[in-house]
Enzyme design. Structure first.
Site, short mmCIF file in Angstrom:
data_model
loop_
_atom_site.label_atom_id
_atom_site.label_comp_id
_atom_site.label_asym_id
_atom_site.label_seq_id
_atom_site.Cartn_x
_atom_site.Cartn_y
_atom_site.Cartn_z
N LYS B 178 -50.66 3.33 62.04
CA LYS B 178 -49.73 2.38 62.75
C LYS B 178 -49.32 1.24 62.12
CE LYS B 178 -48.65 0.14 67.39
NZ LYS B 178 -48.51 -1.09 66.25
N SER B 236 -54.99 -9.40 66.17
CA SER B 236 -55.02 -10.47 67.06
C SER B 236 -56.41 -10.29 67.74
CB SER B 236 -54.30 -11.03 68.56
OG SER B 236 -53.85 -9.90 68.97
N ARG B 238 -57.06 -10.89 71.25
CA ARG B 238 -56.95 -9.74 71.99
C ARG B 238 -57.05 -8.48 72.25
NH1 ARG B 238 -52.51 -11.50 75.91
NH2 ARG B 238 -50.98 -10.19 74.72
N GLU B 257 -60.99 -6.47 61.74
CA GLU B 257 -60.35 -8.14 61.05
C GLU B 257 -59.74 -9.05 61.54
OE1 GLU B 257 -59.62 -10.86 59.36
OE2 GLU B 257 -58.63 -9.91 57.75
N CYS B 294 -55.20 -14.47 57.35
CA CYS B 294 -56.89 -14.76 57.70
C CYS B 294 -57.23 -15.50 57.66
CB CYS B 294 -57.56 -12.90 57.37
SG CYS B 294 -56.00 -11.90 57.98
#
Lengths: 512, 512
Positions: B178, B236, B238, B257, B294
């Site tokens: 995905k 993210s 969350r 990650e 990142c």
């Protein structure tokens, strides 16, 4: 009331939420010292002291860590007679051969293997890429590890002397130990030996700490504390997964060894021709330790044949002839009582034993149940739940397809066993069934019954969920068990003088 | 409406819960194909097909897996011009040098390294203990791996072509990919290339599948499905932690990650003597990819001195002189807007840039904020939250003790950097600060700025919580990244003929 061992001192619990005594499971009688159920202030003190000890422990000489573990092993070896007396009284496990000749030496051996791994830095996993100016190795988590031991191994899996403990120390993480409340006096004696060895080693005093017991809410709060780096736990699925959910909130890693039913598949040729040798091997594996190992075989899948029926009858007779199993404690008896009721409600029939514990103390009859594969497959989720203790469920499978379906519906297991005929007649089914069973089990056995958790670098004591929560790690076997309590640490363009010694040595010999 | 790629076929979504188009972040305009937000029926089909493919994939020849990965790499290489055109339009990342000369070749190289690891079985980690009759190696999880890619690397971290994808395939796990909804056309083109390579390879058709997008509730249901073995996720905090909590219920592993602020500590000697060289290096590291890596440095800790003040003024001038950063999409712009407000509310002052996105499309001014260490330490939890994009927070620290305190309060980070004077005057502080910083970061850099995530076996792209959820695993670098998607598999008394080839070979040469 016994004190905790916090930051190198025997400190009375700052908050006492309750207390308990050991129980002799042979008689049911309470005895000995009172131990505290501690409060948050004690946990907070231990976590604080551990945090302060991390840097010193990380920077200690490898030889110093090794010396502590070796010295501790020798002290345990020297006190094994006393340890065995108290451990027998607390667990009902016999001094001979179990505690003195098997579990005691295993514990000592394991600590010495850990000492060797510490001395040789065999867990450091160094990779140098000098052309890119980078290198990495494994390093401590930099936080405390909470080692929580089970009821069934007062020495070899104790939170203060077992594989989790030894692994976490080799990886230079301060350990906060919590043994099972079933054997607090054994644990106290071990802690005293560890304390003496620690003092002699010169390692930070908070390298090893002991908090006897906590209420569940303080346990979950400790698991979620950001000062905790990891939990090493052996015990029940319910307690373990609750701790893990809490640990995930604070970021601590969880390594949980949660047990399984360890299915055994006897193939048709073996049932017809090798029934007797199987029967002896199965009895030995199933009855070891009163069936109170994580890897005793608890689910026996037999083909449907006259010989297999006879085999079950013989097993039932043997079970009936055995004296009731001495249990580790009252909780095991209650668990078995409920398990028999659950299995019978799901369609299993009682062939030997009963649903009722015996006295004196906590004992249980050797219990054998059976169910047809059709029924098993309808209720697999219930029927494959572990019944910890002297209990075996037989499943009669008429066809190879049923055996495939049983494997298909299996949850993750610590072990799985195939029993094949020596004449090769089972080989074709073994190939297809084995292919399906392999990813469901941590250890695949053939014509051999578990337990047999050898302390070997080739051992895997673990398995897919829910037998553990990470199938890539073993709880037994150095150096692999150590890796659980490490993190990868990469150095990018760091001056040679500031590289750790394990990298600097390799650096000089690496290709630029 | 675009089809999913399920079990070797391009199938229209069985349930369409919505649809979307790509957006060109340079103009804000929608363009191209419509893609489906799928329902549970599509997930169920993919999970079922993956489960059916596991055994065949596990038993495939190593060369066959390697050939698929090599062939796929070559197809990507051959289509890089077309991929770069569409990826540029979807992400705003420039074709040159980024997509054609950096990210594209990195993607191809990574797939080829994975192919080599597959061919050499370098991830198998075989240990033989012939005296005990046991051996172990690493094997597939035996379940699907869900690879979920981020917005910022449409090729090198895409769920269908990145390191998670390649690692999971080498470990013989079917992948359900995905990609990030920001670059669906790029992902579709990659999937077509993968499909062609897969068909040529003869591996099971469900070895690679693609489901374009899901609603959050179906995503969580997929994560919790017991047919799922692991999730590889970059994105993210969350979203990642919500997926992990769901995955834990079903037993799937999570490798997340999640990014970090990647603190940089400039020590006093360096600030006074090497300010200019630092300044250039910092600008290069901070501005790479519009600050949307990142590992861009986002937190800069400077000593308090006239030279350091000047350094901040110079940085602010440079930031003001830069054209607004081209963002990957609207969500990044919104995140930055809220981040500036959050940082200012916590006491930071704006030195350059603003809280407001620019047009056309989605752009944001290069933004520099600063705060005194005293204030930072009061609000560390808020001030160390990652602001993904072109934003840097400077902390002015008057003393070494303040820098220690800043390190003490740091959450886990992917990287941490020390910048020292070349004359050795910072070495004493570097030693003590480095000791404290080391366990908080996955990669420690010295006089070098991140990103620079080299594709190397010595790399560690990961770090302590919450930058990732397991600091023992890296997302980049073969063969270590592969190990994430494996389980240990022990063979106990298994006949040589039924041992896997990687063990049988070693067995014959092992000491009995």
């Amino acid at each position: 009331m016994q004190a905790n061992w916090i930051d190198g001192q025997w400190r009375p619990a700052a908050e006492v939420r309750g207390d308990w005594q050991a129980v002799d499971p042979r008689s049911g009688e309470h005895f000995g010292e009172h131990f505290p159920i501690c409060g948050w202030a004690d946990v907070d003190a231990a976590l604080g002291a551990a945090a302060a000890a991390c840097a010193g422990l990380a920077d200690a000489e490898s030889g110093q860590v090794a010396h502590f573990l070796d010295d501790y092993a020798t002290r345990i070896e020297g006190h094994l007679p006393q340890l065995a007396v108290i451990a027998e009284r607390e667990t009902g496990l016999p001094q001979t051969p179990r505690l003195l000749s098997v579990e005691g030496p295993r514990t000592v051996h394991q600590l010495r293997l850990a000492a060797a791994a510490a001395r040789e830095d065999s867990w450091r996993d160094v990779v140098v890429d000098r052309a890119n100016g980078i290198a990495r190795c494994r390093q401590p988590l930099g936080k405390a590890v909470w080692c929580i031991g089970p009821n069934n191994f007062p020495l070899a899996f104790n939170g203060i002397s077992g594989s989790d403990f030894a692994s976490a120390i080799v990886a230079r993480n301060p350990v906060i130990a919590k043994a099972h409340p079933g054997h607090p006096n054994t644990t106290l004696m071990l802690a005293q030996l560890a304390a003496a060895a620690l003092q002699a080693s010169g390692l930070p005093p908070a390298t090893v700490q002991l908090i006897h017991h906590l209420q569940p809410e303080d346990g979950l709060r400790m698991a979620a504390d950001t000062r905790l780096g990891a939990i090493g736990f052996t015990g029940s699925q319910r307690s373990g997964l609750a701790l893990k959910a809490a640990a995930d909130r604070g970021g601590a890693l969880s390594y949980l060894e949660l047990g399984s039913v360890n299915p055994v598949f006897v193939l048709p040729g073996a049932a017809n021709h090798d029934g007797d040798s199987f029967s002896e091997a199965f009895l030995a594996g199933a009855t070891l330790g009163g069936g109170q190992f994580c890897t005793n075989p608890g689910l026996l899948v037999l083909p449907q044949s006259a010989r297999a029926q006879l085999l079950v009858q013989q097993l039932a007779e043997r079970y009936r002839a055995l004296p009731p199993a001495q249990l580790l404690g009252e909780a095991v008896a209650q668990g078995l009582h409920h398990a028999v009721a659950r299995l019978c409600a799901a369609g299993a029939e009682l062939c030997a034993g009963s649903a009722d514990p015996f006295g004196p103390g906590f004992r249980f009859p050797w219990t054998l149940l059976s169910v047809a594969a059709e029924r098993y497959l309808q209720q697999a989720e219930v029927l494959q739940q572990e019944a910890f203790g002297p209990l075996t469920l037989v499943v009669h499978s008429a066809t190879a397809d049923q055996r495939k379906a049983i494997v298909h519906g299996l949850e993750g297991q610590l072990t799985g066993t195939l029993w094949l005929a020596s004449d090769g007649s089972d080989d074709p089914e073994a190939a297809t069934l084995g292919q399906r069973l392999r990813p469901k089990v941590g250890r695949l056995l053939e014509n051999k019954l578990p337990p047999g958790v050898a302390v070997s670098p080739a051992m895997h004591h673990g398995g897919p969920f829910p037998s553990s929560v990470h199938p890539g790690f073993t709880a037994v076997g150095m150096p692999a068990a150590i890796l659980r309590f490490t993190q990868l640490a990469c150095y990018d363009n760091v001056a040679r003088a500031r590289l750790p010694a394990v990298i600097a040595e390799r650096w000089d010999h690496a290709e630029a």
